[in-house]
Design a protein around this motif. Structure first.
Motif, short mmCIF file in Angstrom:
data_model
loop_
_atom_site.label_atom_id
_atom_site.label_comp_id
_atom_site.label_asym_id
_atom_site.label_seq_id
_atom_site.Cartn_x
_atom_site.Cartn_y
_atom_site.Cartn_z
N ARG A 20 0.81 -1.21 0.00
CA ARG A 20 0.00 0.00 0.00
C ARG A 20 0.85 1.27 0.00
N VAL A 21 2.14 1.17 0.43
CA VAL A 21 2.99 2.36 0.44
C VAL A 21 4.18 2.25 -0.50
N ALA A 22 4.41 1.07 -1.06
CA ALA A 22 5.63 0.86 -1.84
C ALA A 22 5.76 1.83 -3.01
N GLN A 23 4.63 2.17 -3.64
CA GLN A 23 4.68 3.04 -4.81
C GLN A 23 4.34 4.49 -4.49
N MET A 24 4.14 4.79 -3.21
CA MET A 24 3.80 6.18 -2.85
C MET A 24 5.05 7.05 -2.84
N PRO A 25 5.07 8.10 -3.65
CA PRO A 25 6.22 9.01 -3.63
C PRO A 25 6.13 9.95 -2.44
N PRO A 26 7.22 10.66 -2.12
CA PRO A 26 7.13 11.71 -1.10
C PRO A 26 6.12 12.76 -1.55
N THR A 27 5.51 13.46 -0.62
CA THR A 27 4.55 14.49 -1.01
C THR A 27 5.26 15.55 -1.85
N ILE A 28 4.51 16.17 -2.73
CA ILE A 28 5.08 17.22 -3.58
C ILE A 28 5.59 18.38 -2.74
N PHE A 29 5.01 18.57 -1.55
CA PHE A 29 5.45 19.66 -0.67
C PHE A 29 6.86 19.41 -0.17
N ALA A 30 7.16 18.15 0.19
CA ALA A 30 8.51 17.82 0.65
C ALA A 30 9.53 18.04 -0.47
N GLU A 31 9.17 17.62 -1.68
CA GLU A 31 10.10 17.77 -2.81
C GLU A 31 10.39 19.24 -3.11
N THR A 54 9.88 21.93 -1.15
CA THR A 54 10.54 22.62 -0.03
C THR A 54 12.03 22.27 0.02
N ALA A 55 12.36 21.02 -0.28
CA ALA A 55 13.78 20.63 -0.33
C ALA A 55 14.51 21.39 -1.43
N LEU A 56 13.86 21.57 -2.59
CA LEU A 56 14.47 22.35 -3.66
C LEU A 56 14.66 23.81 -3.25
N ALA A 57 13.66 24.35 -2.56
CA ALA A 57 13.77 25.73 -2.09
C ALA A 57 14.96 25.90 -1.15
N GLN A 58 15.12 24.94 -0.25
CA GLN A 58 16.23 25.01 0.71
C GLN A 58 17.57 24.85 0.00
N ARG A 59 17.63 23.94 -0.96
CA ARG A 59 18.89 23.68 -1.67
C ARG A 59 19.38 24.93 -2.40
N GLN A 96 5.01 25.84 -0.09
CA GLN A 96 4.34 25.28 1.08
C GLN A 96 3.64 26.37 1.88
N GLY A 97 2.41 26.10 2.32
CA GLY A 97 1.58 27.13 2.93
C GLY A 97 1.79 27.30 4.42
N PHE A 98 2.96 27.78 4.80
CA PHE A 98 3.17 28.11 6.21
C PHE A 98 3.62 29.57 6.31
N PRO A 99 3.00 30.36 7.19
CA PRO A 99 3.42 31.76 7.35
C PRO A 99 4.84 31.85 7.89
N ASP A 115 4.99 22.12 -18.89
CA ASP A 115 4.74 21.14 -17.84
C ASP A 115 4.95 21.79 -16.48
N ASP A 116 3.98 21.64 -15.59
CA ASP A 116 4.04 22.31 -14.29
C ASP A 116 5.20 21.82 -13.44
N ARG A 117 5.50 20.54 -13.50
CA ARG A 117 6.62 20.02 -12.70
C ARG A 117 7.95 20.57 -13.21
N ASP A 118 8.12 20.60 -14.51
CA ASP A 118 9.37 21.18 -15.05
C ASP A 118 9.51 22.63 -14.63
N PHE A 119 8.41 23.37 -14.70
CA PHE A 119 8.41 24.77 -14.29
C PHE A 119 8.86 24.90 -12.84
N CYS A 120 8.25 24.11 -11.96
CA CYS A 120 8.52 24.25 -10.52
C CYS A 120 9.88 23.69 -10.12
N ARG A 121 10.40 22.76 -10.90
CA ARG A 121 11.75 22.26 -10.60
C ARG A 121 12.82 23.23 -11.06
#
Length: 386
Positions: A7-18, A20-25, A33-36, A329-335
């Motif tokens: 049930r979890v083997a094919q679940m990717p990390p949430t898009i928010f984690a991906e 936010t990690a790019l933002a930090q890098r 991510q929606g945090f004030p 493509d939205d993912r290419d844009f955001c990456r």
């Protein structure tokens, strides 16, 4: 050896984690991510510190600190004329996400179908899937994200059990109108459906839009579980203080699922939440007006950068069409955006059952301090003008 359950083997990390990690890098401004990034009200922080100092530091009751449940009963009575018994019809949860997850586990049997609206917050489908349910999507389309009644009827099958409604709606910013809610109420009564409503952005409505709980409409109180939280209204998303309110049988079913996950939330934070809920209405009006100004600024900045924002009536998110950006493509844009422009956003396609429906859409948030929003606007304008 197989480690992960299927049930979890094919679940990717949430898009928010991906994202936010790019933002930090890339040290990018995180408009994803929606945090004030600004301070919570001093009063609520002081209340939490007082609770800790007073040794409110042991397990809370499973249903939540009594003071919080009492405060919530008063809150719903004052704001929406809804009456809930704090002993049997109010359940404190570890954020709204846990409340929704426990609701799916407590209210669905395997094979039960849940109607939801795409784009949908990304935790909904996994929660339904963990319960063995099946998500059935009705796509809301820009620019007005209109609810199409004929397509709603087409989703009903003998296995339809529940409607999952989010208003104000993340990620579109749509606030469902009274007319739409009355249509949904009649639909749920006709097919005898349960409803779970996610109302965490209830106080963030603009331009005359007003939040109306579905539970307040005739014949709906008996079938609606209302979910909300403290995080968005008081800028304390990290506290994870949420709740579910509704008829005792629904709340009891959710509690039975929740009790074996977290049992209870943080006692001092629940205690402080009880104080926060007593604020005057002026607080919420000022909050909405402040966010409206930020919304207008970000929409203007996105338009100046050549994107097409869809002005939201609620939440603190803006969806934008990126068709004119050169990306298809939205993912290419955001990456690319964090490295190239120094700004992070969230691609919309993960919010859809059919990713193609969101391929040209990106979500930005305006729950950021003015200096950060102004710098983000400068960076976006500079990047897209190059």
């Amino acid at each position: 050896m197989r480690y992960a359950a299927r049930r979890v083997a094919q679940m990717p990390p949430t898009i928010f984690a991906e994202m936010t990690a790019l933002a930090q890098r890339h040290q990018a401004i995180n408009l994803g991510q929606g945090f004030p990034d600004f301070s919570a009200p001093d009063d609520i922080k002081q209340a939490a510190m007082r609770a800790i100092a007073a040794d409110c530091n042991q397990y809370a009751p499973g249903a939540g600190v009594s003071a919080l449940r009492q405060a919530l009963a008063g809150y719903y009575r004052r704001h929406y004329r809804l009456d809930f018994d704090p002993e049997s019809e109010i359940l404190a949860c570890v954020g709204a996400t846990e409340a929704i997850f426990a609701a799916m586990l407590g209210l669905l049997d395997p094979g039960d179908e849940v109607i939801l609206f795409d784009p949908a917050y990304d935790s909904y489908r996994p929660a339904i899937a963990f319960a063995g349910g099946i998500a059935r999507s009705l796509v809301l389309r820009p620019p007005d994200w209109r609810l199409a009644p004929e397509r709603l009827e087409a989703l009903v099958t003998p296995r339809t059990r529940m409607l999952l409604l989010n208003s104000p709606h993340n990620p579109t910013g749509k606030v469902f109108s009274r007319e739409e809610l009355e249509l949904l109420a009649a639909f749920c009564r006709r097919y005898d459906l349960l409803v779970v409503t996610d109302e965490v952005y209830e106080h963030l409505c603009y331009d005359g839009a007003r939040h109306l709980p579905l539970a307040s409409l005739p014949g709906m109180a008996e079938r609606v579980l209302t979910v909300s939280s403290l995080g968005k209204s008081f800028s304390v998303t990290g506290w994870k203080v949420g709740w579910a309110v509704g008829p005792a049988p629904l709340v009891d079913a959710v509690h039975k699922a929740k009790q074996f996950a977290t049992f209870c939330g943080a006692t001092p934070l629940q205690t402080a939440a009880a104080e926060a809920l007593a604020v005057e209405d002026d607080y919420y009006r000022q909050l909405a007006e402040d966010y409206r100004r930020r919304r207008d600024f970000l929409c203007q900045a996105l338009a100046a950068a050549g994107l097409k924002p869809f002005v939201p009536a609620g939440t603190y998110f803006v969806m934008a069409d990126i068709s004119a950006s050169g990306f298809i493509d939205d993912r290419d844009f955001c990456r690319a955006l964090p490295e190239k422009a120094g700004v992070a956003a969230i691609p919309a396609s993960p919010f859809y059952a059919d990713p193609e429906a969101g391929r040209r859409l990106v979500r930005f948030t305006f729950c950021k301090s003015w200096p950060l929003l102004e710098e983000a606007a400068t960076r976006l304008r500079r990047y897209f003008a190059a």
